[in-house]
Structure formats: structure tokens, C-alpha cells
Write a protein that holds these residues in place. Structure first.
Motif, PDB file in Angstrom:
ATOM      1  N   ALA A   1     -19.989   7.845 -14.835  1.00 33.80           N
ATOM      2  CA  ALA A   1     -18.632   8.181 -15.258  1.00 33.80           C
ATOM      3  C   ALA A   1     -17.919   7.043 -15.968  1.00 33.80           C
ATOM      4  O   ALA A   1     -18.255   5.868 -15.801  1.00 33.80           O
ATOM      5  CB  ALA A   1     -17.810   8.597 -14.034  1.00 33.80           C
ATOM      6  N   ASP A   2     -16.920   7.439 -16.739  1.00 37.48           N
ATOM      7  CA  ASP A   2     -15.919   6.521 -17.271  1.00 37.48           C
ATOM      8  C   ASP A   2     -14.591   7.275 -17.262  1.00 37.48           C
ATOM      9  O   ASP A   2     -14.501   8.354 -16.679  1.00 37.48           O
ATOM     10  CB  ASP A   2     -16.295   5.975 -18.657  1.00 37.48           C
ATOM     11  CG  ASP A   2     -16.381   7.028 -19.749  1.00 37.48           C
ATOM     12  OD1 ASP A   2     -15.900   8.163 -19.557  1.00 37.48           O
ATOM     13  OD2 ASP A   2     -16.933   6.715 -20.817  1.00 37.48           O
ATOM     14  N   GLU A   3     -13.571   6.734 -17.895  1.00 35.37           N
ATOM     15  CA  GLU A   3     -12.241   7.340 -17.842  1.00 35.37           C
ATOM     16  C   GLU A   3     -12.170   8.715 -18.511  1.00 35.37           C
ATOM     17  O   GLU A   3     -11.285   9.497 -18.218  1.00 35.37           O
ATOM     18  CB  GLU A   3     -11.226   6.418 -18.510  1.00 35.37           C
ATOM     19  CG  GLU A   3     -11.049   5.117 -17.776  1.00 35.37           C
ATOM     20  CD  GLU A   3     -10.209   4.135 -18.556  1.00 35.37           C
ATOM     21  OE1 GLU A   3     -10.108   4.254 -19.802  1.00 35.37           O
ATOM     22  OE2 GLU A   3      -9.647   3.230 -17.927  1.00 35.37           O
TER      23      GLU A   3
ATOM     24  N   ALA B   1     -17.498  12.436 -16.957  1.00 27.54           N
ATOM     25  CA  ALA B   1     -18.385  12.201 -15.825  1.00 27.54           C
ATOM     26  C   ALA B   1     -19.547  13.181 -15.924  1.00 27.54           C
ATOM     27  O   ALA B   1     -19.346  14.360 -16.211  1.00 27.54           O
ATOM     28  CB  ALA B   1     -17.657  12.403 -14.502  1.00 27.54           C
TER      29      ALA B   1
ATOM     30  N   ALA C   1     -10.433  10.758 -11.322  1.00 26.88           N
ATOM     31  CA  ALA C   1     -11.238  10.110 -10.280  1.00 26.88           C
ATOM     32  C   ALA C   1     -11.166  10.906  -8.980  1.00 26.88           C
ATOM     33  O   ALA C   1     -12.168  11.078  -8.278  1.00 26.88           O
ATOM     34  CB  ALA C   1     -10.763   8.674 -10.063  1.00 26.88           C
TER      35      ALA C   1
ATOM     36  N   LEU D   1     -23.156   5.746  -7.628  1.00 28.11           N
ATOM     37  CA  LEU D   1     -22.090   5.668  -8.632  1.00 28.11           C
ATOM     38  C   LEU D   1     -22.495   4.697  -9.724  1.00 28.11           C
ATOM     39  O   LEU D   1     -22.862   3.552  -9.439  1.00 28.11           O
ATOM     40  CB  LEU D   1     -20.785   5.176  -8.015  1.00 28.11           C
ATOM     41  CG  LEU D   1     -20.115   6.036  -6.969  1.00 28.11           C
ATOM     42  CD1 LEU D   1     -18.871   5.316  -6.440  1.00 28.11           C
ATOM     43  CD2 LEU D   1     -19.739   7.383  -7.541  1.00 28.11           C
TER      44      LEU D   1
ATOM     45  N   ALA E   1     -20.491   3.561 -12.989  1.00 26.49           N
ATOM     46  CA  ALA E   1     -19.216   3.777 -13.668  1.00 26.49           C
ATOM     47  C   ALA E   1     -18.772   2.528 -14.409  1.00 26.49           C
ATOM     48  O   ALA E   1     -19.123   1.407 -14.040  1.00 26.49           O
ATOM     49  CB  ALA E   1     -18.143   4.184 -12.654  1.00 26.49           C
TER      50      ALA E   1
ATOM     51  N   LEU F   1     -14.401   2.209 -12.072  1.00 26.99           N
ATOM     52  CA  LEU F   1     -15.078   2.183 -10.777  1.00 26.99           C
ATOM     53  C   LEU F   1     -14.115   1.950  -9.619  1.00 26.99           C
ATOM     54  O   LEU F   1     -14.227   2.575  -8.567  1.00 26.99           O
ATOM     55  CB  LEU F   1     -16.179   1.118 -10.775  1.00 26.99           C
ATOM     56  CG  LEU F   1     -17.077   1.066  -9.552  1.00 26.99           C
ATOM     57  CD1 LEU F   1     -17.775   2.405  -9.310  1.00 26.99           C
ATOM     58  CD2 LEU F   1     -18.116  -0.035  -9.705  1.00 26.99           C
TER      59      LEU F   1
ATOM     60  N   LEU G   1     -12.316   5.141  -8.830  1.00 26.38           N
ATOM     61  CA  LEU G   1     -13.235   6.086  -8.217  1.00 26.38           C
ATOM     62  C   LEU G   1     -13.502   5.722  -6.761  1.00 26.38           C
ATOM     63  O   LEU G   1     -13.499   6.592  -5.881  1.00 26.38           O
ATOM     64  CB  LEU G   1     -14.534   6.117  -9.028  1.00 26.38           C
ATOM     65  CG  LEU G   1     -15.494   7.262  -8.796  1.00 26.38           C
ATOM     66  CD1 LEU G   1     -14.808   8.605  -8.893  1.00 26.38           C
ATOM     67  CD2 LEU G   1     -16.633   7.189  -9.798  1.00 26.38           C
TER      68      LEU G   1
ATOM     69  N   THR H   1     -24.239   1.357  -6.152  1.00 26.86           N
ATOM     70  CA  THR H   1     -23.067   1.298  -7.020  1.00 26.86           C
ATOM     71  C   THR H   1     -23.375   0.322  -8.143  1.00 26.86           C
ATOM     72  O   THR H   1     -23.750  -0.818  -7.895  1.00 26.86           O
ATOM     73  CB  THR H   1     -21.828   0.820  -6.246  1.00 26.86           C
ATOM     74  OG1 THR H   1     -21.608   1.700  -5.150  1.00 26.86           O
ATOM     75  CG2 THR H   1     -20.602   0.814  -7.126  1.00 26.86           C
TER      76      THR H   1
ATOM     77  N   ASP I   1     -21.696  -1.172 -11.733  1.00 29.69           N
ATOM     78  CA  ASP I   1     -20.512  -1.237 -12.589  1.00 29.69           C
ATOM     79  C   ASP I   1     -20.930  -1.514 -14.029  1.00 29.69           C
ATOM     80  O   ASP I   1     -20.968  -2.647 -14.482  1.00 29.69           O
ATOM     81  CB  ASP I   1     -19.496  -2.255 -12.075  1.00 29.69           C
ATOM     82  CG  ASP I   1     -20.057  -3.655 -11.984  1.00 29.69           C
ATOM     83  OD1 ASP I   1     -21.296  -3.814 -12.031  1.00 29.69           O
ATOM     84  OD2 ASP I   1     -19.269  -4.599 -11.883  1.00 29.69           O
TER      85      ASP I   1
ATOM     86  N   GLU J   1     -20.918   0.597 -18.070  1.00 27.98           N
ATOM     87  CA  GLU J   1     -20.525   1.751 -18.869  1.00 27.98           C
ATOM     88  C   GLU J   1     -21.759   2.312 -19.567  1.00 27.98           C
ATOM     89  O   GLU J   1     -22.250   1.741 -20.544  1.00 27.98           O
ATOM     90  CB  GLU J   1     -19.469   1.354 -19.902  1.00 27.98           C
ATOM     91  CG  GLU J   1     -18.875   2.531 -20.592  1.00 27.98           C
ATOM     92  CD  GLU J   1     -17.582   2.207 -21.305  1.00 27.98           C
ATOM     93  OE1 GLU J   1     -17.141   3.048 -22.077  1.00 27.98           O
ATOM     94  OE2 GLU J   1     -17.019   1.127 -21.083  1.00 27.98           O
TER      95      GLU J   1
END
Length: 153
Positions: free
Chosen positions: A17-19, A22, A87, A108, A110, A115, A118, A133, A135, A137
Motif C-alpha cells: 500500500a501507499d496513500e 492498496a 488506512a 505489510l 507500505a 506505514l 496503517l 513489515t 517500509d 514504496e
């Protein structure tokens, strides 16, 4: 015949996902090939803060004195609110899937700026931590790239 939680196929979810977007992929095992399950769009995530509000606030006189000032609202707050709502939507879907027994666990991946939002949304809607997780993009990358990235962590 309706599928119940006990008969539903349990998969691992990989949320990329990003802003603005997703994509949720599923895997039968933690190292199985990725299959795109569904995607979500956040149109407000693509827009500039100034595009989210059509009217300008105008000008007003001070309550005393001869000063004037702008009545404009904070535009960046609108985009942040829309992104937080996005989110929360993602987090609620993950929480429901875990609660219904369709999701064994999730990862995740993101964009760093998204992140944190989220994670905060997941803290209030899901009591299961992600098994991975990342982090980074990577929305829009192909599945081979994503599989390699996730399997390295």
C-alpha cells in the motif's frame, strides 16, 4: 451453500500500500506464489491538497483594529484525514478477515509515510501483529519482485 469460517480457505495476506492505492495479495503458505485478491483506491491520496477544496475562504476583518486576514482552512489536513480514513479501511478489512478465519497472518509492505498511519489504524482494529513489515514504496511492482522482497525478510 454458504461458506462458513471453518470451511473458508485460510490464506496469508500480503498488503502492499501507499496513500493512493492498496493491493492485497494472498498466499496459501508463507512462501507460495502471490495471487492478487483485490485492490482499494484512495482518490484523495493522488490529489494535491489544494485540489481537495474548491472554495477559498475569503478575507475577513479583525474583530478590532484595521487588520484583515485570510479565512482559508488548512488544506493539508483534508488530505491527511482522507489518508487516515483509507488506512482505517484497510485495517478493518484485515481485522475482519482474521476474525472470520480467512487470514492466517499478514505482511505489510507500505510506503514509509503511510506505514505509520496503517500501523496506528491496525492497533485499534486488529489484535494480531504482522509477520513481516517492510517500509518500502512498491505499489505497482510485479509479483516476482514482491515475492523476492517478502521472502528475504
Amino acid at each position: 451453500m454458504a461458506t462458513t469460517a471453518s470451511h473458508a480457505k485460510k490464506t496469508y495476506w500480503i498488503v502492499v500500500a501507499d496513500e493512493a492505492r492498496a493491493i492485497v495479495y494472498t498466499r496459501d503458505t508463507r512462501r507460495a506464489p502471490l495471487t492478487e485478491s483485490f485492490s482499494l483506491e484512495n482518490d484523495a491520496g493522488r490529489r494535491k491538497p489544494g485540489d481537495l477544496e474548491t472554495d477559498r475562504g475569503g478575507r475577513s476583518f479583525d474583530s478590532f483594529g484595521a487588520g484583515r486576514h485570510s479565512m482559508a482552512k488548512e488544506k493539508s489536513g483534508l488530505k491527511k484525514s482522507a489518508t487516515e480514513a483509507f488506512a482505517k479501511d484497510i485495517a478493518e478489512r484485515i481485522g475482519k478477515a482474521i476474525h472470520n478465519g480467512r487470514c492466517r497472518g499478514y505482511a505489510l509492505v507500505a510506503a514509509p509515510r503511510f506505514l505509520g498511519m496503517l500501523r496506528a489504524a491496525l492497533a485499534s482494529s486488529c489484535n494480531v501483529e504482522p509477520f513481516t513489515t517492510i517500509d518500502k514504496e512498491v505499489v505497482g511492482k510485479d509479483t516476482a519482485f514482491l515475492e523476492k522482497l517478502i521472502d528475504q525478510h
